[in-house]
Design an enzyme around this catalytic site. Structure first.
Site, PDB file in Angstrom:
ATOM      1  N   THR A  13      12.432  25.040  15.906  1.00  0.00           N
ATOM      2  CA  THR A  13      13.420  24.236  15.424  1.00  0.00           C
ATOM      3  C   THR A  13      14.791  24.792  15.281  1.00  0.00           C
ATOM      4  O   THR A  13      15.916  24.105  15.381  1.00  0.00           O
ATOM      5  CB  THR A  13      12.840  23.902  14.046  1.00  0.00           C
ATOM      6  OG1 THR A  13      11.616  23.010  14.044  1.00  0.00           O
ATOM      7  CG2 THR A  13      13.847  22.947  13.401  1.00  0.00           C
ATOM      8  N   SER A  56       6.774  26.170  18.685  1.00  0.00           N
ATOM      9  CA  SER A  56       5.757  27.514  18.163  1.00  0.00           C
ATOM     10  C   SER A  56       4.372  26.902  18.388  1.00  0.00           C
ATOM     11  O   SER A  56       3.608  28.044  18.804  1.00  0.00           O
ATOM     12  CB  SER A  56       6.118  28.052  17.105  1.00  0.00           C
ATOM     13  OG  SER A  56       5.807  26.921  15.938  1.00  0.00           O
ATOM     14  N   ASP A  90       6.252  26.816  12.974  1.00  0.00           N
ATOM     15  CA  ASP A  90       4.591  26.465  12.448  1.00  0.00           C
ATOM     16  C   ASP A  90       3.603  27.648  13.020  1.00  0.00           C
ATOM     17  O   ASP A  90       2.618  27.546  12.198  1.00  0.00           O
ATOM     18  CB  ASP A  90       4.187  25.201  13.451  1.00  0.00           C
ATOM     19  CG  ASP A  90       4.885  23.959  13.079  1.00  0.00           C
ATOM     20  OD1 ASP A  90       5.232  23.729  11.936  1.00  0.00           O
ATOM     21  OD2 ASP A  90       5.336  22.909  13.881  1.00  0.00           O
TER      22      ASP A  90
END
Length: 321
Positions: A13, A56, A90
């Site tokens: 992100t 991720s 994540d």
């Protein structure tokens, strides 16, 4: 003379771009693009290395090894004071702990990311990245191992965990707290780990599966892991490390097949301990050859078990102290 930091980017992100209203393409931005948007410290030289641009959850052990190699390459330069790795949130805790277990260097290695995209209102991209760079050159962080920097806090890789899906206070270390804070570019350290594990990977990292335990669970997922060729199984038990009694036959089958099985707890705090004598208890599991996972959560236990299987000839209970 300016201090030097190697900034290794992997996507997430923190490097995302909007592709339509409310929808992001995670990892679309290069390290150079990201750096141009940030007010990086002028008194620190930052070298940017783009390793990959991935969400991720697209990062597996193969990509973790690629990040590790990139870090080791930069650490060959004695003028580098520390490393910063940008990563999606994540699976950040998994990559951070993998690096912590497999890199032996006194210099700080910092993993960071963001919960909000660079263009979002109230984004945490710039503060997290800037703070991470200051942590990477801080002398007090030497010999601490890999840390995660998020929302002005510094966490040990072993115990950090993503605890919120979207809030900027996305990470925590239940029961252990954070190591320190960054406030107005000033790094303050309050505590440090007193031990650190390190392993040299000697062979291919094998498949290790996590199987969650719940009321009435049977051995179907254990059987599937055996069939899939798993070399390790992490049972996420409950409480002191209990599992459903209906899982025991499959657990014994896995042990007989020379698969390393360990049990952790889904509780946020506390350790696995042989406190009860019934079928499916931690004591029963231990008697049948299952390793007790102490205070490791299931994700960290999986990372460590996989690294151990690729590094040592024999895994013993003491490896999880």
């Amino acid at each position: 003379m300016k201090k030097k930091v190697a900034l290794i980017t992997t996507g997430g992100t923190i490097a995302s771009k909007e592709i339509s209203k409310g929808l992001l393409n995670s990892g679309a931005m290069s390290g150079e693009e990201l750096a141009e948007l940030c007010q990086l410290p002028e008194d620190i030289e930052v070298k940017i290395i783009d390793v990959m641009q991935k969400p991720s959850m697209h990062i597996d052990f193969g990509q973790m090894l690629k990040v590790r190699r990139a870090i080791l390459t930069e650490l060959n330069d004695p003028t580098v004071c520390g490393i910063v790795v940008t990563h999606g949130t994540d699976s950040m805790e998994e990559t951070a702990y993998f690096l912590d277990l497999t890199i032996n260097d006194s210099r700080p290695i910092v993993v960071t990311g963001s919960q909000r995209a660079p263009q979002d209102i109230g984004t945490d991209v710039y503060s997290n990245l800037r703070n991470s760079i200051y942590v990477a050159v801080n002398e007090e962080l030497k010999n601490v191992g890999v840390v995660v920097v998020f929302n002005e806090r510094i966490y040990s890789a072993k115990y950090v965990k993503k605890v919120h899906a979207s809030n900027v206070q996305g990470f925590e270390s239940f029961g252990y707290g954070y190591l320190g804070i960054i406030d107005n570019n000033i790094v303050s350290i309050y505590q440090k780990p007193i031990t650190k594990d390190n392993y040299q990977i000697k062979k291919q990292i094998p498949r290790v599966d996590i199987i969650k335990c719940y009321s009435g669970a049977d051995g179907v997922f254990i059987e599937a892991a055996i069939k899939a060729g798993a070399k390790g199984i992490v049972l996420e038990g409950v409480g002191r490390g209990q599992v459903s009694p209906y899982m025991m036959d499959a657990i014994k089958k896995a042990i007989a097949a020379k698969i390393t099985v360990m049990v952790t707890t889904s509780a946020e705090e506390g350790k696995v301990y042989p406190a009860y004598g019934y079928v499916g208890s931690a004591y029963d599991l231990k008697q049948n050859g299952v390793l007790l996972g102490e205070d490791y959560d299931s994700k960290k236990a999986r990372i460590k078990l996989a690294v151990l299987l690729a590094s040592v000839d024999k895994i013993v209970q003491a490896n999880f102290k």
